[in-house]
Design a protein around this motif. Structure first.
Motif, short mmCIF file in Angstrom:
data_model
loop_
_atom_site.label_atom_id
_atom_site.label_comp_id
_atom_site.label_asym_id
_atom_site.label_seq_id
_atom_site.Cartn_x
_atom_site.Cartn_y
_atom_site.Cartn_z
N SER A 1 0.83 -1.21 0.00
CA SER A 1 0.00 0.00 0.00
C SER A 1 0.86 1.26 0.00
O SER A 1 0.56 2.22 -0.73
CB SER A 1 -0.95 0.00 1.19
N ARG B 1 -7.43 -1.14 -5.25
CA ARG B 1 -7.02 -2.18 -4.31
C ARG B 1 -8.07 -3.28 -4.24
O ARG B 1 -9.27 -3.03 -4.39
CB ARG B 1 -6.81 -1.58 -2.93
N ASP C 1 -3.31 -2.75 -5.85
CA ASP C 1 -2.79 -3.31 -4.61
C ASP C 1 -3.49 -4.67 -4.38
O ASP C 1 -4.64 -4.70 -3.95
CB ASP C 1 -3.15 -2.29 -3.50
NA NA Z 1 -2.18 -2.99 2.28
#
Ligand code: NA
Ligand code: T5A
Length: 213
Positions: free
Chosen positions: A24, A45, A100
């Protein structure tokens, strides 16, 4: 017009690694860097905890709900499928996506629980294939020493060791390993080079493919 579109497509860049490998941190740095270079980029993400499916996943990860291992596997996959068309349209209109975690997390974590590896791969078939997978390489022991470990369901050393083994099985020549134990700035520099090369290739017309390619 079609030629132009192809020439200007964005890159699909995926960061993978054990919990606390620094994904991240690096994803947000990368997006800022790309924007500074005048390259249109967005941070994505998975799990995307903002959707209905994502909320079910989040409840599971924080141990506020229990689910069968197969069920949660399919929810993680569904969470990617519900973003598929938006992902493709962003890429086609020239936005680079820095993602991510992706299907590799899905397969590595569920296989680490003992689910069949090939079964785990099937629901991911047909999703957009990343142009590059960057693996933030860190030993499970080193990762465990970093801040905030122990909060969520999978953040246990023995389990992370199994995840690391499954990541090795998934690893292929298209993956780029980066030593995640270096200082943040050094990891960042290496990622910038990898991603700029990838963006250039995609701009030159590299076609978008699908998993598992
Ligand atoms: Na993370
Ligand atoms: N999962 C996920 C599945 O089972 N199936 C799936 O399909 C998917 C997509 C949630 C969980 O879900 C599982 C995998 C996960 O267990 P998550 O929400 O991505 O996934 O997990 P998070 O807890 O948000 O993030 P991680 O634990 O994975 O951490 P990161 O993002 O790798 O690391 P980051 O950047 O937060 O950094 C962690 C700490 O290390 C420091 C940072 O400052 C921070 O304190 N740090 C460094 N320290 C020293 N040197 C460096 N180079 C450092 N880089 C970062």
């Amino acid at each position: 017009i079609e030629g132009n579109n192809k020439a200007s497509r964005g890159a699909l860049v995926v960061l993978e690694g054990l919990d606390r490998s620094g994904k991240s941190s690096q994803c947000s740095r990368l997006v800022s860097f790309l924007e500074g270079q005048g390259i249109s980029a967005e941070l994505w993400r998975f799990p995307d905890r903002t959707t209905n499916v994502g909320q079910m996943i989040s409840a599971y990860l924080t141990n506020t709900s229990q689910l069968d291992d197969h069920t949660i596997h399919l929810l993680f996959s569904a969470n990617r499928w519900e973003k598929r068309s938006l992902m493709e349209s962003k890429l086609k209109t020239g936005t680079t996506l820095i993602v991510d975690r992706y299907s590799y997390s899905g397969v590595a974590f569920s296989s680490a629980k003992g689910l069949d590896f090939e079964w785990c791969k099937v629901p991911e078939i047909g999703l957009p294939a990343p142009d590059v997978v960057v693996y933030l390489d860190i030993s499970p022991e080193k990762a465990a020493e970093r801040g905030g470990y122990g909060g969520e369901r999978y953040e246990k050393l023995e389990f992370q060791k199994k995840v690391a083994d499954w990541y090795k099985v998934l690893h292929d020549v298209s993956w780029k390993d980066v030593d995640a134990c270096q200082p943040i700035e050094d990891v960042e520099k290496q990622l910038q080079e990898i991603v700029l090369d990838c963006v250039t290739e995609c701009r030159k017309g590299k076609p978008l493919s699908t998993l598992w390619s």
